[in-house]
Design a protein around this motif. Structure first.
Motif, PDB file in Angstrom:
ATOM      1  N   TYR A 102       0.826  -1.086  -0.088  1.00 21.92           N
ATOM      2  CA  TYR A 102      -0.125  -0.107   0.067  1.00 21.92           C
ATOM      3  C   TYR A 102       0.926   1.226   0.000  1.00 21.92           C
ATOM      4  O   TYR A 102       2.010   1.383   0.596  1.00 21.92           O
ATOM      5  CB  TYR A 102      -0.949   0.033   1.026  1.00 21.92           C
ATOM      6  CG  TYR A 102      -0.530   0.101   2.701  1.00 21.92           C
ATOM      7  CD1 TYR A 102       0.013   1.122   3.284  1.00 21.92           C
ATOM      8  CD2 TYR A 102       0.119  -1.194   3.149  1.00 21.92           C
ATOM      9  CE1 TYR A 102       0.648   1.127   4.450  1.00 21.92           C
ATOM     10  CE2 TYR A 102       0.609  -0.975   4.557  1.00 21.92           C
ATOM     11  CZ  TYR A 102       0.826  -0.054   5.400  1.00 21.92           C
ATOM     12  OH  TYR A 102       1.559  -0.075   6.267  1.00 21.92           O
ATOM     13  N   PRO A 103       0.206   2.450  -0.487  1.00 25.87           N
ATOM     14  CA  PRO A 103       1.130   3.657  -0.559  1.00 25.87           C
ATOM     15  C   PRO A 103       1.067   4.027   1.073  1.00 25.87           C
ATOM     16  O   PRO A 103       0.159   4.131   1.431  1.00 25.87           O
ATOM     17  CB  PRO A 103       0.318   4.492  -1.813  1.00 25.87           C
ATOM     18  CG  PRO A 103      -0.981   4.052  -1.501  1.00 25.87           C
ATOM     19  CD  PRO A 103      -1.067   2.538  -1.198  1.00 25.87           C
ATOM     20  N   ARG A 150      -4.865  10.824  -3.494  1.00 22.92           N
ATOM     21  CA  ARG A 150      -3.643  11.618  -3.015  1.00 22.92           C
ATOM     22  C   ARG A 150      -2.523  11.144  -4.127  1.00 22.92           C
ATOM     23  O   ARG A 150      -1.670  12.241  -4.548  1.00 22.92           O
ATOM     24  CB  ARG A 150      -3.198  10.949  -1.659  1.00 22.92           C
ATOM     25  CG  ARG A 150      -4.187  11.596  -0.790  1.00 22.92           C
ATOM     26  CD  ARG A 150      -3.952  11.040   0.555  1.00 22.92           C
ATOM     27  NE  ARG A 150      -2.869  11.645   1.234  1.00 22.92           N
ATOM     28  CZ  ARG A 150      -2.625  11.175   2.595  1.00 22.92           C
ATOM     29  NH1 ARG A 150      -3.741  10.640   3.358  1.00 22.92           N
ATOM     30  NH2 ARG A 150      -1.661  11.832   3.159  1.00 22.92           N
ATOM     31  N   ILE A 151      -2.452   9.938  -4.729  1.00 26.57           N
ATOM     32  CA  ILE A 151      -1.388   9.641  -5.646  1.00 26.57           C
ATOM     33  C   ILE A 151      -1.577  10.637  -7.002  1.00 26.57           C
ATOM     34  O   ILE A 151      -0.770  11.213  -7.722  1.00 26.57           O
ATOM     35  CB  ILE A 151      -1.473   7.908  -6.114  1.00 26.57           C
ATOM     36  CG1 ILE A 151      -0.927   7.282  -4.807  1.00 26.57           C
ATOM     37  CG2 ILE A 151      -0.582   7.930  -7.535  1.00 26.57           C
ATOM     38  CD1 ILE A 151      -1.108   5.978  -5.240  1.00 26.57           C
ATOM     39  N   ALA A 152      -3.011  10.704  -7.310  1.00 26.83           N
ATOM     40  CA  ALA A 152      -3.264  11.455  -8.454  1.00 26.83           C
ATOM     41  C   ALA A 152      -2.734  13.108  -8.311  1.00 26.83           C
ATOM     42  O   ALA A 152      -2.444  13.702  -9.281  1.00 26.83           O
ATOM     43  CB  ALA A 152      -4.843  11.506  -9.041  1.00 26.83           C
ATOM     44  N   HIS A 157       4.986   9.295  -2.014  1.00 35.38           N
ATOM     45  CA  HIS A 157       4.685   8.304  -1.044  1.00 35.38           C
ATOM     46  C   HIS A 157       5.644   7.297  -1.165  1.00 35.38           C
ATOM     47  O   HIS A 157       6.216   7.147  -2.240  1.00 35.38           O
ATOM     48  CB  HIS A 157       3.216   7.772  -1.388  1.00 35.38           C
ATOM     49  CG  HIS A 157       2.889   7.311  -2.955  1.00 35.38           C
ATOM     50  ND1 HIS A 157       2.525   8.295  -4.041  1.00 35.38           N
ATOM     51  CD2 HIS A 157       3.137   6.411  -3.587  1.00 35.38           C
ATOM     52  CE1 HIS A 157       2.931   8.040  -5.031  1.00 35.38           C
ATOM     53  NE2 HIS A 157       2.899   6.633  -5.011  1.00 35.38           N
ATOM     54  N   ALA A 158       5.758   6.423   0.014  1.00 34.11           N
ATOM     55  CA  ALA A 158       6.468   5.095  -0.348  1.00 34.11           C
ATOM     56  C   ALA A 158       5.285   3.935  -0.511  1.00 34.11           C
ATOM     57  O   ALA A 158       4.248   4.189  -0.741  1.00 34.11           O
ATOM     58  CB  ALA A 158       7.381   5.008   0.979  1.00 34.11           C
ATOM     59  N   TRP A 159       6.151   2.841  -0.539  1.00 34.07           N
ATOM     60  CA  TRP A 159       5.207   1.616  -0.860  1.00 34.07           C
ATOM     61  C   TRP A 159       5.477   0.759   0.264  1.00 34.07           C
ATOM     62  O   TRP A 159       6.961   0.369   0.351  1.00 34.07           O
ATOM     63  CB  TRP A 159       5.165   0.846  -2.069  1.00 34.07           C
ATOM     64  CG  TRP A 159       4.435   1.475  -3.085  1.00 34.07           C
ATOM     65  CD1 TRP A 159       5.168   2.805  -3.986  1.00 34.07           C
ATOM     66  CD2 TRP A 159       3.001   1.696  -3.529  1.00 34.07           C
ATOM     67  NE1 TRP A 159       4.039   3.130  -4.940  1.00 34.07           N
ATOM     68  CE2 TRP A 159       3.127   2.684  -4.519  1.00 34.07           C
ATOM     69  CE3 TRP A 159       2.044   1.029  -2.886  1.00 34.07           C
ATOM     70  CZ2 TRP A 159       1.850   2.837  -5.148  1.00 34.07           C
ATOM     71  CZ3 TRP A 159       0.782   1.109  -3.776  1.00 34.07           C
ATOM     72  CH2 TRP A 159       0.778   2.089  -4.845  1.00 34.07           C
ATOM     73  N   ALA A 196       9.295   0.189  -1.540  1.00 36.83           N
ATOM     74  CA  ALA A 196      10.004   1.257  -2.484  1.00 36.83           C
ATOM     75  C   ALA A 196       9.782   2.551  -1.620  1.00 36.83           C
ATOM     76  O   ALA A 196       8.703   2.951  -0.897  1.00 36.83           O
ATOM     77  CB  ALA A 196       8.869   1.492  -3.714  1.00 36.83           C
ATOM     78  N   ARG A 197      11.012   3.291  -1.762  1.00 37.68           N
ATOM     79  CA  ARG A 197      11.041   4.474  -0.892  1.00 37.68           C
ATOM     80  C   ARG A 197      10.548   5.729  -1.515  1.00 37.68           C
ATOM     81  O   ARG A 197      10.039   5.775  -2.703  1.00 37.68           O
ATOM     82  CB  ARG A 197      12.578   4.707  -0.766  1.00 37.68           C
ATOM     83  CG  ARG A 197      13.272   3.930   0.157  1.00 37.68           C
ATOM     84  CD  ARG A 197      14.612   3.632  -0.014  1.00 37.68           C
ATOM     85  NE  ARG A 197      15.406   5.059  -0.084  1.00 37.68           N
ATOM     86  CZ  ARG A 197      16.420   5.178   0.459  1.00 37.68           C
ATOM     87  NH1 ARG A 197      17.346   4.419   1.132  1.00 37.68           N
ATOM     88  NH2 ARG A 197      17.017   6.547   0.332  1.00 37.68           N
TER      89      ARG A 197
END
Ligand code: GLU
Length: 296
Positions: A102-103, A150-152, A157-159, A196-197
């Protein structure tokens, strides 16, 4: 027929190599090739340069120079992680398709505030293997629409891996260490690790797992400071359908006061020893003597 033993040395080019690195490289080399270099295993070199702020090209050159001075020859091409980002992204996508990541939009300050608040609660914050608090799960249950919005909107963000879900899906897992024997994997102790950072499209855990499999590494030699990380790597191997190598977590070199050489401020680098006229073959011989003691 016994299969080929493949080991590797995987330094991060964030500084010059110290004696502790040299020791680890030597153990990995000797496991595959023997002290005379005549064994028929393979010893690989991988540059773990995914940290964009701390990795420096001059340190990569320094690693080559130091290993040559030490007389350690590696087999084949050097694998450089920064050139392999699409492969890590593909592995993350697979975990995403399994709904295991998840992000996470949290800043350090946001996480610290949440942990400080939980410190007042009866049980306090949950602690990870290094004694520090684990991620308190703030973004784990955000609604899908909020995540997408929020991504859009371009929010950094990390994962993170949803650890409870991932561990439940994988079921019980074991890994094998030459000193510790059979180890039951307990990745849950790390909480929802970052895969993922925010500043890099992967993390140490994901890149190391993908690459050890891609390079066919059968035997991982590294310091016991990374012992606990192996729980996460074993889980990722299971989730991604990758083989589980054997592990050799060696004791760390310390000075006469028991302080770790790699961490001690001002501890000599191989470059400074070379400049001081230290004889590399003497040093190698001394480290080999220690190897027998520390690897067993
Ligand atoms: N790149 C890591 C380090 O320099 C070592 C990774 C590993 O051996 O798994 O600490």
């Amino acid at each position: 027929m016994s299969s080929l033993l493949i080991s590797r040395f995987a330094p991060s080019p964030t500084g010059r190599l110290h004696l502790g690195h040299a020791y680890s490289a030597l153990c990995a080399h000797d496991l595959a090739k023997g002290p005379a270099g005549a064994g028929n295993g393979r010893f690989l070199l991988r540059i773990e340069d995914i940290d964009p702020t701390r990795s420096r090209p001059e340190h990569v050159e320094g690693i080559f120079e130091d290993l040559r001075w030490f007389g350690l020859a590696w087999d084949g091409d050097v694998l450089v992680q920064s050139a392999r980002l699409p492969l890590y992204a593909a592995a993350l996508d697979r975990l995403g398709a399994m709904e295991l990541v998840y992000p996470c939009f949290c800043t350090r300050a946001r996480i610290a505030a949440e942990i400080a608040a939980s410190a007042a609660a009866p049980h306090g914050p949950a602690l990870g293997p290094d004694g520090g608090p684990i991620y308190p799960g703030i973004c784990r249950d955000l609604p899908p629409e909020a995540r997408a919005a929020r991504i859009a909107a371009g929010e950094a963000h990390a994962w993170r891996l949803d650890m409870a879900k991932a561990a439940a899906l994988a079921g019980p897992l074991l890994w094998h260490d030459s000193r510790a024997g059979a180890v039951v994997a307990t990745p849950q102790i790390h909480g929802d690790v970052v895969l993922a950072r925010k500043d890099a499209p992967t993390s140490y855990h994901l890149a190391v797992t993908v690459d050890d499999a891609a390079q066919g590494v059968t035997d991982i030699v590294r310091g016991e400071d990374l012992f606990a990380a192996t729980h996460v790597h074993r889980l990722l191997q299971a989730l991604l359908g990758l083989p589980a190598p054997l592990y050799h977590h060696h004791a760390l070199l310390t000075d006469e006061k028991g302080e770790r050489l790699a961490k001690r401020a001002g501890s000599p680098t191989l470059a400074s020893m070379r400049a001081d006229g230290v004889d590399a073959s003497d040093l190698v011989a001394r480290l080999r003597k220690m190897n027998a003691a520390l690897l067993s």
